[in-house]
Design a protein around this motif. Structure first.
Motif, PDB file in Angstrom:
ATOM      1  N   GLU A  71      -2.902   5.513   2.840  1.00  0.00           N
ATOM      2  CA  GLU A  71      -4.095   6.037   1.958  1.00  0.00           C
ATOM      3  C   GLU A  71      -4.986   6.735   2.113  1.00  0.00           C
ATOM      4  N   ASN A  72      -5.477   6.625   2.843  1.00  0.00           N
ATOM      5  CA  ASN A  72      -6.510   7.514   3.741  1.00  0.00           C
ATOM      6  C   ASN A  72      -5.228   9.248   4.783  1.00  0.00           C
ATOM      7  N   TYR A  73      -4.203   8.423   5.431  1.00  0.00           N
ATOM      8  CA  TYR A  73      -3.898   9.842   5.205  1.00  0.00           C
ATOM      9  C   TYR A  73      -3.579  10.355   4.724  1.00  0.00           C
ATOM     10  N   ILE A  74      -2.577  10.237   3.061  1.00  0.00           N
ATOM     11  CA  ILE A  74      -2.026  10.487   2.059  1.00  0.00           C
ATOM     12  C   ILE A  74      -3.266  11.117   1.703  1.00  0.00           C
ATOM     13  N   LYS A  75      -4.065  10.996   1.556  1.00  0.00           N
ATOM     14  CA  LYS A  75      -5.664  11.934   0.835  1.00  0.00           C
ATOM     15  C   LYS A  75      -5.662  13.005   1.359  1.00  0.00           C
ATOM     16  N   GLN A  76      -5.802  13.046   3.126  1.00  0.00           N
ATOM     17  CA  GLN A  76      -6.384  14.157   3.096  1.00  0.00           C
ATOM     18  C   GLN A  76      -4.994  14.776   3.137  1.00  0.00           C
ATOM     19  N   LEU A  77      -3.496  15.319   2.568  1.00  0.00           N
ATOM     20  CA  LEU A  77      -2.580  16.028   2.808  1.00  0.00           C
ATOM     21  C   LEU A  77      -3.109  16.450   1.838  1.00  0.00           C
ATOM     22  N   LEU A  78      -3.453  15.839   0.637  1.00  0.00           N
ATOM     23  CA  LEU A  78      -3.895  16.273  -0.355  1.00  0.00           C
ATOM     24  C   LEU A  78      -4.733  17.287  -0.961  1.00  0.00           C
ATOM     25  N   LYS A  80      -6.022  19.072   1.051  1.00  0.00           N
ATOM     26  CA  LYS A  80      -5.106  20.665   1.521  1.00  0.00           C
ATOM     27  C   LYS A  80      -4.151  21.508   0.540  1.00  0.00           C
ATOM     28  N   GLY A  81      -4.265  20.161  -0.511  1.00  0.00           N
ATOM     29  CA  GLY A  81      -3.193  20.922  -1.289  1.00  0.00           C
ATOM     30  C   GLY A  81      -1.645  20.353  -0.895  1.00  0.00           C
ATOM     31  N   PHE A  82      -0.966  20.138  -0.040  1.00  0.00           N
ATOM     32  CA  PHE A  82       0.304  19.772   0.038  1.00  0.00           C
ATOM     33  C   PHE A  82       0.735  18.529  -0.623  1.00  0.00           C
ATOM     34  N   LYS A  83       2.169  17.548  -0.961  1.00  0.00           N
ATOM     35  CA  LYS A  83       2.655  16.512  -0.905  1.00  0.00           C
ATOM     36  C   LYS A  83       3.156  16.090  -0.817  1.00  0.00           C
ATOM     37  N   VAL A  84       3.214  14.791  -1.441  1.00  0.00           N
ATOM     38  CA  VAL A  84       3.910  13.396  -0.566  1.00  0.00           C
ATOM     39  C   VAL A  84       4.385  12.350  -1.256  1.00  0.00           C
ATOM     40  N   ALA A  85       6.087  12.584  -0.453  1.00  0.00           N
ATOM     41  CA  ALA A  85       6.886  11.563  -1.023  1.00  0.00           C
ATOM     42  C   ALA A  85       6.313  10.180  -0.659  1.00  0.00           C
ATOM     43  N   ILE A  86       7.165   8.989  -1.113  1.00  0.00           N
ATOM     44  CA  ILE A  86       6.749   8.327  -0.479  1.00  0.00           C
ATOM     45  C   ILE A  86       8.293   7.159  -0.786  1.00  0.00           C
ATOM     46  N   CYS A  87       8.542   7.159   0.721  1.00  0.00           N
ATOM     47  CA  CYS A  87      10.365   6.468   0.302  1.00  0.00           C
ATOM     48  C   CYS A  87       9.999   4.851   1.423  1.00  0.00           C
ATOM     49  N   GLU A  88      10.368   4.590   0.670  1.00  0.00           N
ATOM     50  CA  GLU A  88      10.105   2.659   0.673  1.00  0.00           C
ATOM     51  C   GLU A  88      11.385   2.071   1.023  1.00  0.00           C
ATOM     52  N   GLN A  89      11.434   0.819   1.536  1.00  0.00           N
ATOM     53  CA  GLN A  89      12.659   0.208   1.406  1.00  0.00           C
ATOM     54  C   GLN A  89      12.950  -0.779   1.147  1.00  0.00           C
ATOM     55  N   GLU A 103      14.552   4.569  -1.101  1.00  0.00           N
ATOM     56  CA  GLU A 103      14.702   5.144  -2.265  1.00  0.00           C
ATOM     57  C   GLU A 103      13.011   5.642  -2.000  1.00  0.00           C
ATOM     58  N   VAL A 104      12.842   6.750  -2.850  1.00  0.00           N
ATOM     59  CA  VAL A 104      11.668   8.065  -3.161  1.00  0.00           C
ATOM     60  C   VAL A 104      10.988   6.699  -3.876  1.00  0.00           C
ATOM     61  N   VAL A 105       9.887   6.275  -4.032  1.00  0.00           N
ATOM     62  CA  VAL A 105       9.470   5.901  -5.286  1.00  0.00           C
ATOM     63  C   VAL A 105       8.513   6.888  -5.627  1.00  0.00           C
ATOM     64  N   GLN A 106       7.786   7.198  -5.996  1.00  0.00           N
ATOM     65  CA  GLN A 106       6.830   8.723  -5.855  1.00  0.00           C
ATOM     66  C   GLN A 106       6.370   9.200  -5.231  1.00  0.00           C
ATOM     67  N   LEU A 107       6.340  10.389  -6.540  1.00  0.00           N
ATOM     68  CA  LEU A 107       6.067  11.844  -5.126  1.00  0.00           C
ATOM     69  C   LEU A 107       4.559  12.228  -6.005  1.00  0.00           C
ATOM     70  N   ILE A 108       4.036  11.826  -4.547  1.00  0.00           N
ATOM     71  CA  ILE A 108       2.059  11.694  -5.012  1.00  0.00           C
ATOM     72  C   ILE A 108       2.036  13.443  -4.589  1.00  0.00           C
ATOM     73  N   THR A 109       1.432  14.081  -5.792  1.00  0.00           N
ATOM     74  CA  THR A 109       0.462  15.378  -5.519  1.00  0.00           C
ATOM     75  C   THR A 109      -0.636  15.706  -5.962  1.00  0.00           C
ATOM     76  N   THR A 234       8.016  12.743 -10.655  1.00  0.00           N
ATOM     77  CA  THR A 234       7.006  13.450  -9.492  1.00  0.00           C
ATOM     78  C   THR A 234       7.103  11.490  -9.772  1.00  0.00           C
ATOM     79  N   GLN A 235       6.437  10.523 -10.952  1.00  0.00           N
ATOM     80  CA  GLN A 235       6.205   9.359 -10.661  1.00  0.00           C
ATOM     81  C   GLN A 235       7.498   8.309 -11.182  1.00  0.00           C
ATOM     82  N   LYS A 236       8.750   8.667 -11.541  1.00  0.00           N
ATOM     83  CA  LYS A 236       9.677   7.491 -11.933  1.00  0.00           C
ATOM     84  C   LYS A 236       9.064   5.914 -12.081  1.00  0.00           C
ATOM     85  N   ARG A 237       8.227   6.382 -13.178  1.00  0.00           N
ATOM     86  CA  ARG A 237       7.948   4.522 -14.289  1.00  0.00           C
ATOM     87  C   ARG A 237       7.488   5.023 -15.398  1.00  0.00           C
ATOM     88  N   ALA A 238       6.721   3.700 -15.631  1.00  0.00           N
ATOM     89  CA  ALA A 238       6.900   3.972 -17.235  1.00  0.00           C
ATOM     90  C   ALA A 238       5.560   4.425 -17.662  1.00  0.00           C
TER      91      ALA A 238
END
Length: 854
Positions: A71-78, A80-89, A103-109, A234-238
């Motif tokens: 979470e902390n690393y994702i926050k740093q990237l966000l 700085k204006g980047f996006k992070v795709a979370i790919c889970e088993q 599969e990518v379960v969420q694209l965090i922007t 990006t959210q892939k959920r309800a």
């Protein structure tokens, strides 16, 4: 692709779908990144770059972060204006055949963050979309995914006006179509600093049609559709917590363009030092984070409806008059958590038991808040509580279901309260009894064998066991003890009796945790049914919080309730700048009156630098904004019209990004005001024309003043160092001169910060240079030059103007009748251009030229 291992082939296929994001690829307990992602992430996150065998001859760059601290690393990237795709088993590695399915379960922007630790709790996190149409109009849509708030506005004045509208909100990311002009896209990135994302789909799926009940224009549907499609992608959920789209009618609010918001330092200072030193820092006396966010919205959009403005003032007045009740209200609000974002987390599906405890505690405060509000002897406050639903049913559900000390994790038990479910109670009883039974069995076996060091233990691999040291093995009966594990100095055994009890205890523990998780999901689903009611309650409590904050600020800072009327008169007695007066440490702020009646549109302000001209101008604008957002204002009394727009040009700032000079920025901002202002607007122009030559500057400044006077008639404060402009008071009947008092004492200037009628007698520029401790030789030389420049007999411009005047006289003699010639010559004979300043002479010539033409 065939050159890579099967897992790397899987990675590359997924990465191809998310080229503009860092792909966090789950491998065991880590999120790994490869190739360019690894090279870039290792630099941005300052983590170790390694490599691994990917199937080719060369090794593949790799870096990773632990999944439990990602979470902390994702926050740093966000940030700085980047996006992070979370790919889970998405399948169990134990049962997978070949490469584990991922599969990518969420694209965090930056605009779609949901995790609380990545958010500013006192600020909305807007995702916006901008759609430009062929006729030059634009739609601007906003969504805060954390709260479900969605709104849209139609901007009719073109792309630049849409950019200005975007600037007024805390937008983190903007979605556009791929057909938007490339220069405009770069402008959005550079001028506003947004992450820009592309989405060309604009259709609205059937399940979201209820959100569009308030919108009927095709442009609105296209603009909202683009935003919605991006959120779904990006959210892939309800997205059950999204609220119906709120159409922003821009004409219902005071217009504050990006220049005015920046120059007036409403939510942050010009030095970009955050909230400190801004108007927001003075007015924010809210208790809750959702109240703080609403305060910013009110500041961004002051009201135009006199009825709505006065209702807020009446409510603030009621809260102000009853100190003890207001203090009780503030005390109750301290126990109210962020209902808006809690509701979003419930609907989003990432709420935990601790969140539900916060929700329960917040709801438990609502009945007491209602009771306190009913104690206020003010009819307008009744409107604050008459429609509030305390959601008693939801509160009772949470009290019955969620344990008081529930953990943050969801799959380790301890979330559900005893007595909520009978089956869970049975499992818990079995676990508790089983542990007691184990203790009793241990004592029994020690007694039977005579081995005092015998103990019963447990581990996840072997379950329960009886452990006996090697020295005591000879004391064990041979028929009951079954060897289970051999250690260096001991043996572990199991008995039929222990084996039977172990099955019961482990079943109770395992099934209890499973059942508890299922029960929590059921509770969460039941809570989800209350999401929209929770959002409404959050709005109501936020409104109460902002209004009590206004009352607190009014009491602390001695603000008064402004009065509004239908005329255009501005009458402020002993007005103060709300921010400057709070930050002054050694000096006392000097209040000043501001008066413009129906027949006065322009105050021309002269006076030396550092005397307070800009402060005087800003305090008028801030007083108007504060009043129209519902706050009391800093003065002794205020009678005001309702301003539809405020335009400012205060201070100098180069726009280095677009390569525009200070003077160009000044002209653009001035032109923006002149092009859009109405007679119900306010214009503040500070030192217009100083970015070019003296005569150029004076000419432009005078032409701007005349244009406002003749064509716009907006209430205008125009400060200048061109003292020659003060003669306009004789030409323009709706302009008045005022000046900031300064006195010279023993060669030094004393700033009195008092606004008085009439023009300033001098600029005191050399005195200010002296205060800045410039070299004395430089000061002496400047004084000599000033005396030289101020001597009209040495001014070559005067001679040129006298020559021009002679030509006018000759022309008049040829065209005018004799009687009028005599009158004109009489006026001309009284002029002595050599004793006049160039600007005064120019104005006289201009006046006579107009008379000649008539």
């Amino acid at each position: 692709m065939a050159q890579y291992t099967p897992m790397m082939q899987q990675y590359l296929k997924i990465k191809a779908q998310y080229k503009d994001a860092f792909l966090f690829f789950r491998l065991g307990d880590f999120y790994e990144m490869f190739f360019e992602d690894a090279l870039k992430a290792s630099k941005e996150l300052e983590i170790t770059l390694t490599s691994r065998d990917g199937g080719k001859e060369d090794r593949i760059p790799m870096c990773g972060v632990p999944y439990h601290s990602a979470e902390n690393y994702i926050k740093q990237l966000l940030e700085k204006g980047f996006k992070v795709a979370i790919c889970e088993q998405v399948e169990d590695p134990k049962t997978a055949k070949g490469v584990v399915k991922r599969e990518v379960v969420q694209l965090i922007t930056p605009g779609t963050v949901m995790e609380g630790s990545m958010l500013n709790e006192k600020e909305n996190n807007y995702l916006a979309s901008l759609t430009e149409f062929a006729d030059g109009t634009c739609t601007v849509s906003y969504n805060d995914l954390t709260t479900g708030e969605t709104s849209i506005a139609l901007v009719k004045d073109g792309f630049e006006a849409a950019v200005s509208e975007l600037y007024t909100r805390p937008v983190k990311e903007i979605v556009i179509g791929s057909d938007l002009n490339e220069d405009k896209v770069e402008g959005l990135k550079e001028r506003l600093g947004y992450t820009v994302s592309i989405e060309d789909r604009t259709e609205i799926d059937d399940e979201f049609q209820p959100l569009t009940e308030n919108i009927h224009q095709e442009k609105f549907l296209i603009g909202f559709g683009r935003l919605l499609q991006y959120i779904q992608h990006t959210q892939k959920r309800a997205l059950e917590h999204l609220r119906p789209v709120d159409v922003i009618e821009l004409k219902q609010f005071m217009a504050l363009d990006m220049y005015s918001k920046r120059n007036l330092e409403l939510v942050e200072t010009l030095r970009k030092q955050g909230k400190s030193g801004s108007l927001l820092s003075i007015l924010d006396r809210t208790i809750t984070s959702m109240g703080a966010r609403m305060l910013k919205k009110w500041m961004e959009r002051p009201l135009l409806s006199r009825q709505d403005i006065e209702l807020r003032h009446q409510q603030v007045e009621g809260l102000l008059e009853q100190f003890f009740e207001r203090e009780s209200l503030r005390e109750q609000l301290t126990s109210v958590y962020d209902l808006e974002r809690l509701a979003g987390r419930v609907a989003y599906g990432n709420v935990n038991a601790r969140d539900l405890i916060q929700l329960r505690q917040s709801l438990s405060r609502v009945p007491e808040i209602l009771k306190i509000l009913q104690d206020f002897a003010n009819e307008s406050i009744e409107r604050l509580y008459q429609s509030i639903d305390p959601l008693t049913e939801l509160k009772e559900l949470l009290e019955e279901s969620i344990a008081e000390d529930a953990p943050q994790t969801l799959k380790e038990g301890g979330m559900i309260r005893d007595g909520f479910n009978s089956k869970l109670d049975e499992y818990r009883h079995a676990q508790a009894n089983g542990k007691q039974w184990i203790a009793e069995l241990e004592a029994k076996e020690r007694e039977a064998t005579g081995i005092r060091s015998l103990k019963i233990g447990y581990n996840r691999v072997f379950g329960y066991y009886i452990e006996v040291t090697r020295a005591n093995l000879k004391h064990l009966p041979e028929d009951r003890y079954e060897r289970k594990q051999t250690l260096t100095n001991a043996e572990r055994f199991i008995t039929p009796e222990l084996k039977e009890k172990e099955a019961l205890i482990l079943e109770a523990s395992e099934k209890g945790v499973e059942l508890e998780y299922e029960l929590f999901l059921q509770v969460r689903e039941r809570v989800k049914a209350f999401v929209h009611k929770l959002q409404l309650l959050a709005d109501q409590l936020s409104t109460i919080d902002v209004l009590q904050g206004f009352a607190e600020a009014a009491e602390s800072h001695d603000y008064v309730k402004p009065e509004y009327h239908e005329t255009r008169t501005v009458d402020i007695k002993k007005g103060r700048h709300p921010v400057v007066e709070r930050v002054m440490k050694e000096e006392t702020f000097v209040p000043n009156d501001i008066y413009l009646d129906d027949e006065t549109d322009i105050l021309l302000i002269t006076g030396p630098n550092m005397s307070g001209k800009s402060t005087y101008m800003r305090q008028l604008a801030l007083t108007a904004i504060m009043g129209q957002m519902g706050s009391f204002v800093p003065c002794e009394s205020a009678n005001l019209p309702i301003f539809d727009q405020i335009f400012t040009r205060i201070g100098a700032a180069d726009d280095l990004v677009s390569g525009q000079s200070t003077f160009m920025v000044e002209m653009l901002e001035a032109n923006h005001a002149l092009s859009h202002a109405t007679e119900n607007s306010m214009i503040l122009l500070d030192e217009i024309g100083r970015g070019t030559s003296t005569y150029d500057g004076m000419a432009l400044a005078q032409a701007i003043v005349e244009h406002i006077h003749e064509h716009i008639r907006a209430k205008t404060l125009f400060s200048t160092h061109y003292h020659e402009l003060t003669s306009l008071e004789n030409e323009l009947n709706r302009l008045k001169n005022v000046h900031v008092r300064a006195e010279e004492y023993e060669g030094n200037v004393i700033f009195l910060h008092q606004i008085k009628e009439g023009a300033a007698d001098e600029s005191y520029g050399i005195h200010v240079a002296k205060l800045a401790e410039m070299p004395s030789s430089l000061i002496d030389r400047a004084s000599e030059l000033l005396a030289l420049l101020e001597n009209p007999a040495r001014n070559e411009a005067a001679a040129g103007q006298e020559q021009q005047l002679s030509l006018f006289v000759e022309e008049a003699r040829q065209k005018k009748p004799k009687a009028e010639n005599e009158d004109l010559e009489k006026q001309l004979s009284q002029l002595n251009l050599m004793e006049m300043t160039p600007m005064d002479a120019m104005n006289e010539l201009y006046r006579l030229q107009k008379k000649l033409k008539s």
